[in-house]
Design an enzyme around this catalytic site. Sequence first.
Site, PDB file in Angstrom:
ATOM      1  N   ASN A   1      42.621  18.986  42.509  1.00  0.00           N
ATOM      2  CA  ASN A   1      42.938  20.350  42.088  1.00  0.00           C
ATOM      3  C   ASN A   1      43.619  20.289  40.724  1.00  0.00           C
ATOM      4  OD1 ASN A   1      43.845  22.976  41.758  1.00  0.00           O
ATOM      5  ND2 ASN A   1      44.651  23.177  43.828  1.00  0.00           N
TER       6      ASN A   1
ATOM      7  N   GLU B   1      45.422  25.200  48.870  1.00  0.00           N
ATOM      8  CA  GLU B   1      44.084  25.177  48.283  1.00  0.00           C
ATOM      9  C   GLU B   1      43.344  23.890  48.622  1.00  0.00           C
ATOM     10  OE1 GLU B   1      44.899  27.906  44.305  1.00  0.00           O
ATOM     11  OE2 GLU B   1      45.449  25.774  44.296  1.00  0.00           O
TER      12      GLU B   1
ATOM     13  N   ARG C   1      50.863  34.087  30.235  1.00  0.00           N
ATOM     14  CA  ARG C   1      49.647  34.871  30.027  1.00  0.00           C
ATOM     15  C   ARG C   1      49.996  36.351  29.979  1.00  0.00           C
ATOM     16  NH1 ARG C   1      46.216  32.030  34.856  1.00  0.00           N
ATOM     17  NH2 ARG C   1      46.859  29.883  34.403  1.00  0.00           N
TER      18      ARG C   1
ATOM     19  N   HIS D   1      41.937  32.561  42.113  1.00  0.00           N
ATOM     20  CA  HIS D   1      42.812  32.175  43.229  1.00  0.00           C
ATOM     21  C   HIS D   1      42.092  32.293  44.573  1.00  0.00           C
ATOM     22  CE1 HIS D   1      46.568  32.982  40.586  1.00  0.00           C
ATOM     23  NE2 HIS D   1      46.365  31.678  40.686  1.00  0.00           N
TER      24      HIS D   1
END
Length: 395
Positions: free
Chosen positions: A13, A379, A240, A180
């Site tokens: 990941n 994840e 961001r 996501h």
Amino acid sequence: MTAKSATYILCINCGSSSLKFSLYHAGSLQLEWSGSVNAIGSSKSMLVIKNDAQVIEQQNGKYKNLDQAVKAVIRWLKNSSYHQGIAAIGHRLVQGGPKHREPELITGKLLKSLAGFIYLAPNHLPEEIKTIQTFQSAFPGLPQVACFDTAIHRNMPDEAKYYALPATYQSQGLMHYGFHGLSYEYILQKLSQEDEDIKNKKIIIAHLGNGASMAAIKNGVSVETTMGLTPMGGLVMSSRSGDLDPGVLLFLLKQGKLTPTQLDKLLSKDAGLKAIAGIGDVQELLNREAGDADAKAAITLFCYQAKKFIGALAAAMGGLDILVFTGGIGEHSAMIRHRICDGLGFLGIVIHQQANIQSHEIISDRTARVSVKVLTTNEEAMIAQHTQQLTYHNN
């Protein structure tokens, strides 16, 4: 250290400044160990591998970039007794363009196709493709699987999926992708284990971390999400910008005389909380805000936008039954959860202060109509599942 006679799935990941990796038993999907390299690009970067709470490896490598971190992980694997048992490798990819939305075996044809969509994710795809190729060289012949972070959003309705721009741009991949996805998928799976009726519920999942987004899940389908074409959209984030009036981009290009590359860097690495307060770490901002007006302004904006998007997503679904906080901030910051939920009683969101402070799984007040939960995401576990389904069961 000796590995048992077993076969494993290695999960990779890649993040913007971190690398997470885990080893799962190929049959049971039981976690063997997990590791990470954080703060890549700084002198604080360190490789750590843990088995439960026990550290089995720690290296202070001062990794300058992701490629150095990836090669350090491969070296460790090659010198361990685990490498001979690795049967497949799964990778998280942020973007696969319009043609690749579901988990897929990695082939030369797929990599060539992905290279054609680098313009959709120039800050992520090049490094992710390079990482795949590095693992292919290190473990030739092993099946590898690409798990796309956009997958869960692939069935959003057209009114949520497409922008009000000429259709000709859609053929170039211009659409609302959302991200996501692996995190959202894991949380949904966790919820379904607790509630058989979960597919009939209206759910907002707030994945709040350095990168932050929310998704509206109605009847088991993602119908809206805050990130759009890229992971820069939606909520304001650590570095961001989040959503902007298109005129802001024109202003920056014309008045600021920025090049497209400079604009990309500004919006993805020098904007957000960092632009307001000089740092993007939410916990550090919370620590500073009492005596720092900029830190207070950054936290206030973060919580305001989160509150605003919860309202918008609930409206898109026509109601709300469950709100889930996850991600580094969502899981660990009771103060942020409190500030986001404060004032949302009109939606049925009322949290129990003590349960929230203690980070219980359920933090909503017993009388509240909406169940508010704090759940840990994973994840890598989803990457392992998808990799198993595409490789192990077919062997």
